[in-house]
Scaffold this active site. Structure first.
Site, mmCIF file in Angstrom:
data_model
loop_
_atom_site.group_PDB
_atom_site.id
_atom_site.type_symbol
_atom_site.label_atom_id
_atom_site.label_comp_id
_atom_site.label_asym_id
_atom_site.label_seq_id
_atom_site.Cartn_x
_atom_site.Cartn_y
_atom_site.Cartn_z
ATOM 1 N N ASP A 89 15.129 68.888 38.156
ATOM 2 C CA ASP A 89 15.158 69.735 39.346
ATOM 3 C C ASP A 89 13.714 69.965 39.780
ATOM 4 O OD1 ASP A 89 14.089 71.598 37.675
ATOM 5 O OD2 ASP A 89 15.763 72.984 37.759
ATOM 6 N N SER A 90 13.520 70.611 40.910
ATOM 7 C CA SER A 90 12.168 70.678 41.476
ATOM 8 C C SER A 90 11.378 71.869 40.974
ATOM 9 C CB SER A 90 12.266 70.771 42.983
ATOM 10 O OG SER A 90 12.889 71.995 43.344
ATOM 11 N N GLY A 91 12.054 72.805 40.320
ATOM 12 C CA GLY A 91 11.404 74.050 39.946
ATOM 13 C C GLY A 91 11.620 75.135 40.980
ATOM 14 N N GLY A 92 12.058 74.746 42.174
ATOM 15 C CA GLY A 92 12.236 75.724 43.256
ATOM 16 C C GLY A 92 13.158 76.864 42.854
ATOM 17 N N PHE A 93 14.313 76.517 42.323
ATOM 18 C CA PHE A 93 15.291 77.550 41.980
ATOM 19 C C PHE A 93 14.726 78.541 40.967
ATOM 20 C CE2 PHE A 93 18.902 79.193 39.517
ATOM 21 C CZ PHE A 93 19.647 79.741 40.538
ATOM 22 N N ASP A 143 12.420 73.058 47.395
ATOM 23 C CA ASP A 143 13.022 73.777 48.529
ATOM 24 C C ASP A 143 12.897 75.272 48.312
ATOM 25 O OD1 ASP A 143 14.724 73.790 46.319
ATOM 26 O OD2 ASP A 143 16.530 73.934 47.526
ATOM 27 N N GLN A 194 20.064 73.316 52.738
ATOM 28 C CA GLN A 194 20.182 74.770 52.612
ATOM 29 C C GLN A 194 20.760 75.330 53.916
ATOM 30 O OE1 GLN A 194 19.773 76.642 49.986
ATOM 31 N NE2 GLN A 194 18.538 75.428 48.560
ATOM 32 N N GLY A 221 21.921 76.133 47.137
ATOM 33 C CA GLY A 221 22.138 77.498 47.612
ATOM 34 C C GLY A 221 23.579 77.955 47.570
ATOM 35 N N ASP A 271 26.235 69.589 38.221
ATOM 36 C CA ASP A 271 25.591 70.094 37.009
ATOM 37 C C ASP A 271 25.908 71.573 36.930
ATOM 38 O OD1 ASP A 271 23.536 71.086 39.072
ATOM 39 O OD2 ASP A 271 22.837 71.979 37.211
ATOM 40 N N CYS A 309 41.844 66.494 22.536
ATOM 41 C CA CYS A 309 40.412 66.205 22.662
ATOM 42 C C CYS A 309 39.923 65.302 21.537
ATOM 43 C CB CYS A 309 39.638 67.528 22.652
ATOM 44 S SG CYS A 309 37.852 67.316 22.724
ATOM 45 N N CYS A 311 36.599 64.977 20.740
ATOM 46 C CA CYS A 311 35.192 65.317 20.457
ATOM 47 C C CYS A 311 34.971 65.482 18.950
ATOM 48 C CB CYS A 311 34.774 66.577 21.212
ATOM 49 S SG CYS A 311 35.129 68.106 20.323
ATOM 50 N N CYS A 314 36.713 68.609 17.472
ATOM 51 C CA CYS A 314 38.179 68.544 17.395
ATOM 52 C C CYS A 314 38.671 67.488 16.419
ATOM 53 C CB CYS A 314 38.765 68.295 18.783
ATOM 54 S SG CYS A 314 38.532 69.716 19.870
ATOM 55 N N HIS A 340 32.045 70.409 22.077
ATOM 56 C CA HIS A 340 33.401 70.350 22.619
ATOM 57 C C HIS A 340 33.422 70.545 24.139
ATOM 58 C CE1 HIS A 340 37.629 70.962 23.356
ATOM 59 N NE2 HIS A 340 37.259 72.018 24.060
HETATM 60 ZN ZN LIG Z 1 36.979 68.969 21.360
#
Ligand SMILES: [Zn+2]
Length: 377
Positions: A89-93, A143, A194, A221, A271, A309, A311, A314, A340
């Site tokens: 990410d840009s760091g903006g947030f 941004d 935005q 945003g 994300d 699942c 994973c 599990c 998980h």
């Molecule tokens: Zn799992």
């Protein structure tokens, strides 16, 4: 580059070619803020749980260990031992949400580090230089992230500045990519839309930034306190103005149901810190709904977290055992639960892609979108 393979309604099945390999979309990026997934999850674990793209934070890595340290260690891929795509990410947030005493000018933002209070300046040029040092696959534009709700007149001024900043980002990245010694001369830039919840500003801004050729476009945003309905309406408003031949990324979203609904509205990249954060608090996703593992009823439950699942948690451990680890405050509890929940998200995206391939996404959506928001049993 992005290749659109198939559409079902507005939902898109595609792939995105990068210097670090091909990304199958729609995709969920696994968040490793400081080049590490919170909960003692390693880059080797990420491969086991089906992660395609790792996401790291420019602001955090700039403060610690410092982007020049990462550059001198061969870039973020080598540093964290991950050879697949990484988005930074840009760091903006973070500058606008974490940093104290910030002051905005045309060149960027003056602020104090949340770690030691030292003065730092970050603007579009600085963000591009930091991300170039990190040598991520995809860099995000710098941004301005404004508060929600925001005044119309301030929002209008802010999107104009974000557009000017995007031009600076594009020029600076092109310069850095041409420069000798740049670790990743194929670094790509995603612009960010935005405009708060003002439909005409969202559209106006999207029209402005699509003129500045970026390799992808994000909707920023959102998921900052507006209702789900407002979020979906904003996506529907701006989506028709996003280039068809570039990936679309909805930043910071969301629950499994939010993701299914946003895919249905034409989004490709996601994300969110939520699955890992929830896991660290014993809130787990399953094919039967949400499970709160600290609940007394799981004390003698021999079943895995989710019987459907595959994973590592599990496959090998029971609810009773992992609940015991939580109660005893063992680190392994968090690790197993983060594995998980991230596996669940990566598998959700695989299911979405499979259903798009088969043309059955709309029935998948009507079956799962509400189920995944309910409590199990
Ligand atoms: Zn799992």
């Amino acid at each position: 580059m992005y290749q659109l393979k198939k559409k079902e309604g507005s939902a898109r099945r595609g792939s995105f070619q990068t210097i670090h390999g091909e990304i199958q979309t729609p995709v969920f990026m696994n968040v490793g803020t400081i080049a590490a997934i919170k909960g003692a999850v390693s880059s080797m674990d990420l491969k086991e749980i089906g992660c395609q793209v790792e996401l790291s934070n420019t602001y955090h890595l700039h403060l610690r260990p410092g982007d020049e340290v990462v550059r001198d260690m061969g870039g973020i891929h080598k540093f964290m031992n991950w050879d697949r795509p990484i988005l930074t990410d840009s760091g903006g947030f973070q500058v606008f949400s974490l940093a104290k005493l910030r002051k905005i000018s045309e060149e960027g933002v003056q602020f104090n580090s949340h770690i030691d209070g030292r003065k730092i300046f970050m603007g579009p040029k600085e963000s591009m230089r930091i991300q170039s040092n990190l040598a991520s696959t995809i860099a995000m534009a710098f941004d301005e992230c404004i508060e929600n709700p925001a005044e119309y007149s301030y929002t209008k001024q802010s999107i104009e500045r974000t557009t000017r900043w995007l031009r600076v980002c594009r020029d600076e990245m092109d310069r850095l990519n041409r420069q000798e010694g740049t670790l990743n001369p194929h670094q790509m830039l995603f612009g960010i839309n935005q405009g708060s919840t003002y439909a005409e500003l969202r559209i106006e801004h999207m029209k402005q930034i699509r003129e500045i050729g970026c390799e992808g476009y994000a909707i920023g945003g959102l998921a900052v306190g507006e209702s789900e309905q407002e979020m979906y309406e904003t996506i529907e408003t701006v989506e028709p103005y996003m280039p068809e031949d570039k990936p679309r990324y909805l930043m910071g979203v969301g629950t499994p149901s939010n993701i299914i609904e946003a895919v249905a509205r034409g989004v490709d990249f996601f994300d969110c810190v939520m699955p890992a954060r929830n896991a660290r608090h014993a809130t787990l996703y399953s094919h039967q709904g949400v499970i709160h593992l600290l609940n007394k009823k799981y004390e003698r439950d021999d079943r895995p977290i989710d019987e459907e699942c595959g994973c590592p948690a599990c496959r090998h451990y029971s609810r009773a055992y992992i609940r015991h680890l939580f109660k005893a405050k063992e680190m392994l509890a968090m690790r197993l639960c983060v594995l998980h929940n991230l596996y669940f998200y990566n598998q959700l995206m695989q299911d979405i892609r499979d259903h798009l391939d088969k043309g059955t996404f709309s029935s998948f959506r009507s079956e799962k979108s509400s189920l995944y928001r309910q409590k199990a049993e």
